[in-house]
Structure formats: structure tokens, C-alpha cells
Design a protein around this motif. Structure first.
Motif, PDB file in Angstrom:
ATOM      1  N   ASN A  83       0.819  -1.213   0.000  1.00 20.57           N
ATOM      2  CA  ASN A  83       0.000   0.000   0.000  1.00 20.57           C
ATOM      3  C   ASN A  83       0.850   1.259   0.000  1.00 20.57           C
ATOM      4  O   ASN A  83       0.406   2.329  -0.390  1.00 20.57           O
ATOM      5  CB  ASN A  83      -0.899  -0.006   1.243  1.00 20.57           C
ATOM      6  N   THR A 103       0.012   9.867  -0.659  1.00 21.75           N
ATOM      7  CA  THR A 103      -0.012   8.591  -1.364  1.00 21.75           C
ATOM      8  C   THR A 103       0.277   8.795  -2.844  1.00 21.75           C
ATOM      9  O   THR A 103       0.068   9.881  -3.393  1.00 21.75           O
ATOM     10  CB  THR A 103      -1.384   7.922  -1.210  1.00 21.75           C
ATOM     11  N   ARG A 187     -17.786  14.301   0.619  1.00 25.77           N
ATOM     12  CA  ARG A 187     -16.900  13.652  -0.341  1.00 25.77           C
ATOM     13  C   ARG A 187     -15.586  14.403  -0.556  1.00 25.77           C
ATOM     14  O   ARG A 187     -14.526  13.771  -0.649  1.00 25.77           O
ATOM     15  CB  ARG A 187     -17.635  13.473  -1.668  1.00 25.77           C
ATOM     16  N   TYR A 190     -13.209  13.298   2.137  1.00 29.35           N
ATOM     17  CA  TYR A 190     -12.703  11.941   1.898  1.00 29.35           C
ATOM     18  C   TYR A 190     -11.652  11.952   0.784  1.00 29.35           C
ATOM     19  O   TYR A 190     -10.625  11.262   0.867  1.00 29.35           O
ATOM     20  CB  TYR A 190     -13.847  10.999   1.525  1.00 29.35           C
ATOM     21  N   ASP A 191     -11.895  12.721  -0.271  1.00 31.27           N
ATOM     22  CA  ASP A 191     -10.939  12.803  -1.383  1.00 31.27           C
ATOM     23  C   ASP A 191      -9.597  13.367  -0.904  1.00 31.27           C
ATOM     24  O   ASP A 191      -8.535  12.885  -1.310  1.00 31.27           O
ATOM     25  CB  ASP A 191     -11.501  13.682  -2.504  1.00 31.27           C
ATOM     26  N   ASP A 194      -7.805  10.739   1.059  1.00 26.28           N
ATOM     27  CA  ASP A 194      -7.276   9.708   0.155  1.00 26.28           C
ATOM     28  C   ASP A 194      -5.935  10.123  -0.427  1.00 26.28           C
ATOM     29  O   ASP A 194      -5.078   9.274  -0.695  1.00 26.28           O
ATOM     30  CB  ASP A 194      -8.255   9.447  -0.992  1.00 26.28           C
ATOM     31  N   ASP A 195      -5.743  11.424  -0.646  1.00 27.62           N
ATOM     32  CA  ASP A 195      -4.471  11.922  -1.169  1.00 27.62           C
ATOM     33  C   ASP A 195      -3.350  11.841  -0.141  1.00 27.62           C
ATOM     34  O   ASP A 195      -2.181  11.780  -0.505  1.00 27.62           O
ATOM     35  CB  ASP A 195      -4.605  13.395  -1.600  1.00 27.62           C
ATOM     36  N   ALA A 199      -4.792   3.904   1.710  1.00 28.72           N
ATOM     37  CA  ALA A 199      -6.168   3.431   1.863  1.00 28.72           C
ATOM     38  C   ALA A 199      -6.357   2.510   3.065  1.00 28.72           C
ATOM     39  O   ALA A 199      -7.319   2.665   3.831  1.00 28.72           O
ATOM     40  CB  ALA A 199      -6.608   2.727   0.583  1.00 28.72           C
ATOM     41  N   GLU A 200      -5.451   1.564   3.248  1.00 29.09           N
ATOM     42  CA  GLU A 200      -5.599   0.601   4.348  1.00 29.09           C
ATOM     43  C   GLU A 200      -5.489   1.306   5.695  1.00 29.09           C
ATOM     44  O   GLU A 200      -6.235   1.015   6.634  1.00 29.09           O
ATOM     45  CB  GLU A 200      -4.533  -0.495   4.231  1.00 29.09           C
ATOM     46  N   LEU A 202      -6.057   4.536   6.256  1.00 26.13           N
ATOM     47  CA  LEU A 202      -7.215   5.418   6.420  1.00 26.13           C
ATOM     48  C   LEU A 202      -8.424   4.616   6.902  1.00 26.13           C
ATOM     49  O   LEU A 202      -9.176   5.064   7.776  1.00 26.13           O
ATOM     50  CB  LEU A 202      -7.529   6.118   5.102  1.00 26.13           C
ATOM     51  N   LYS A 203      -8.599   3.415   6.339  1.00 24.47           N
ATOM     52  CA  LYS A 203      -9.704   2.554   6.768  1.00 24.47           C
ATOM     53  C   LYS A 203      -9.590   2.223   8.250  1.00 24.47           C
ATOM     54  O   LYS A 203     -10.572   2.281   9.001  1.00 24.47           O
ATOM     55  CB  LYS A 203      -9.710   1.274   5.934  1.00 24.47           C
TER      56      LYS A 203
END
Length: 315
Positions: A83, A103, A187, A190-191, A194-195, A199-200, A202-203
Motif C-alpha cells: 500500500n 499517497t 466527499r 474523503y478525497d 485519500d491523497d 487506503a488501508e 485510512l480505513k
């Protein structure tokens, strides 16, 4: 070369490090330019500052995974490394305005003078108002500041919220509870995350409530300690909602409030809590105020011209 030591507390060393330290050896193999040594409950890392930051982020993620699930497999370690593999291995250490090494090679930094001022003011004050039109990067920059504080362990959690006010749409006709109704409005946040966060990881942050994204109504009655709190779209708060939010701050907390005076979606004759708060609190020491304008727009070049045209029409 820089050295950092990570101490493993409340962790079964054999379960976390793996048989013959194979889990840590896997991490070390992914960073051949650095040196990672495990001795007792300490992990020593030697390398460049950017690479140590990446290694620390991965180890923090592995520790969080272990604490949540009670085990750490070789497959888990490989998943976290995969990741992160697209992140840059070496990045300039002299660029002082970099906020987060994100990321997929994304470098998040202030892009305009007022965005940098928002960064500087947030370092000086625990409560900051950032006001400006759409596209000026105020929300994105605020999220980056909060993520940096979390990564640097200056806070224990990030809480991002906004009022549930429609911009011409009717939330009542959407399916689901209040959070499900408002999630699409969140959204952009969240976007941004994500930057900045794999992802893992953040989850895991969201599942463990290290990062919490919720409607403003969910903040009532809470005291938010050791947190970085962001209130987005604050122009759509009522004065009562704004007062409620401002009084949620607990010890060792910081807050950034962002809003756009030109996009108030409250009913007619309803005063904006953002506008009232800026007027009431402007003389209080310890509160920072940053104004962004058309020169800070970082979207399509037409956005700046559109904002200017509307500003002219409103005069």
C-alpha cells in the motif's frame, strides 16, 4: 543519517515481530537504504528523514492493526508495504512548506501565500478561522494541517464535521440516516484524506475513530480532548450551532473553521454563525483569522474569473 527509536508497549513481541523477527525483516527488506534493528521491545531505525517518516507510518499502521485484531501475519505486513510502495523513497528535505508526503507520490503543500499563512497561523493559535471563496484550497489545506498533526503525534484524533444544510437539494428525500444522507456532501474531505493517507491505514483510522467524519449535530454534548477539529462549510451554521461547536474544544485540542461568505444556504432572515463569530471574536487574543481570495484559487483558471464576475455583480 538520522536515528529514531520506537518502543513497543502492551504488545506481544513474538506475535508482533513474528518468528525470528520475520515481520520486521520484511519491513527492513523494503527499505534497503535504511537500517532497521529490533532489540527487545525497541525498534531502531537509521536513515534519511523522509524514509524514516515512511517507515514510522508503516510501523504505526502495523501496531494499530495488531491492537485491533490481536495478531499480525506476514501477509498483513506485505499488504501494508504494498500500500505504501508508490510513495517516493527520497524527497527534498529543504522544502519547508511541505505538509504531508501523501499517497502515490502526492506532495501536499501550501500553494499560495494565503494558504501558507493559514499553515503559519494554525501553528501559532489553537483556534483559526479561514474564510474565502470556493477553490482557494482552504479545506484541503486544513485537512493537511490536521493530518500532519496526527502523524507527528501532536493530537490523538482528527474530527471533521459540517452542518447538514442543503445547497438547493433536499436531504429529507435521500435514503438512510443523517450520517448516510450527509456523507456525499463530505466527499471532498474523503478525497483529500485519500491523497494524504494510504487506503488501508485510512480505513483503520476511520474504523478506530482516530479519524471521525460526522455531521455537526453529532458534536452536541461532547468534549473533544487531544483532537484536531475541522468545521467545514461553517457559513451554513446558525449562531447557536457555532457557539455549540466552539465550546466543544477540550484540553490540547486545536480547531480550524472554514467557510465561504458567498455560499450561505441558510433560510432567509437566518444569520450565519460564521459571520457572527468572526465579528464577535475578532478582538480575542489567541484566535487566528485568515482571509483567502481569488488570488488563491488553485482550480481551473476559469474559476478565478467566475468568482471575480460574481463579486463585481454583488457590488
Amino acid at each position: 543519517m538520522v536515528e529514531k527509536v520506537i518502543t513497543l508497549d502492551n504488545v506481544s513481541l513474538i506475535d508482533f515481530l513474528g518468528v525470528e523477527n520475520n515481520n520486521i525483516k520484511e519491513v527492513a527488506a523494503a527499505f534497503p537504504m535504511s537500517k532497521i534493528i529490533s532489540r527487545g521491545n525497541e525498534i531502531r531505525i537509521k536513515g534519511t528523514t523522509p524514509e524514516i517518516t515512511r517507515i514510522t507510518d508503516i510501523l504505526d499502521s502495523l501496531i494499530e492493526h495488531y491492537q485491533k485484531y490481536g495478531k499480525l501475519t506476514h501477509e498483513n505486513v506485505r499488504s501494508f508495504l504494498k500500500n505504501n510502495e508508490r510513495e517516493p523513497v527520497a524527497l527534498p528535505q529543504t522544502d519547508d512548506n511541505v505538509l504531508v508526503y501523501g499517497t502515490k507520490g502526492v506532495i501536499v503543500r501550501a500553494k499560495t501565500a494565503n494558504q501558507q499563512r493559514l499553515v503559519d497561523v494554525s501553528e501559532k493559535y489553537d483556534l483559526v478561522f479561514a474564510v474565502g471563496p470556493a477553490g482557494t484550497g482552504k479545506t484541503y489545506t486544513a485537512v493537511a494541517i490536521a493530518v500532519r498533526a496526527l502523524k507527528n503525534k501532536e493530537v490523538r484524533k482528527i474530527i471533521i464535521t459540517r452542518p447538514a444544510v442543503e445547497a438547493g437539494e433536499n436531504l429529507g428525500f435521500l435514503p438512510g440516516d443523517l450520517k448516510e444522507k450527509i456523507d456525499p456532501y463530505l466527499r471532498p474531505i474523503y478525497d483529500a484524506l485519500d491523497d494524504m493517507i494510504p487506503a488501508e491505514k485510512l480505513k483503520l483510522y476511520i474504523e478506530s475513530r482516530t479519524i471521525e467524519i460526522a455531521p455537526l449535530a453529532y458534536m452536541r454534548g461532547r468534549t473533544l480532548n487531544h483532537a484536531f477539529i475541522l468545521l467545514d462549510e461553517a457559513q451554513n451554521t446558525t449562531p447557536m450551532q457555532m457557539k455549540m461547536f466552539l465550546t466543544r474544544m477540550g484540553p490540547a485540542s486545536k480547531a480550524i473553521i472554514t467557510g465561504d461568505r458567498s455560499q450561505i444556504d441558510l433560510p432567509k432572515n437566518q444569520r450565519s454563525g460564521l459571520i457572527e463569530a468572526v465579528e464577535l471574536l475578532k478582538d480575542i487574543k489567541g484566535i487566528g483569522f485568515v482571509e483567502l481570495d481569488g488570488s488563491d484559487v488553485v482550480r481551473h483558471r476559469l474559476v478565478k474569473e467566475i468568482i471575480t464576475a460574481y463579486e463585481r455583480a454583488e457590488k
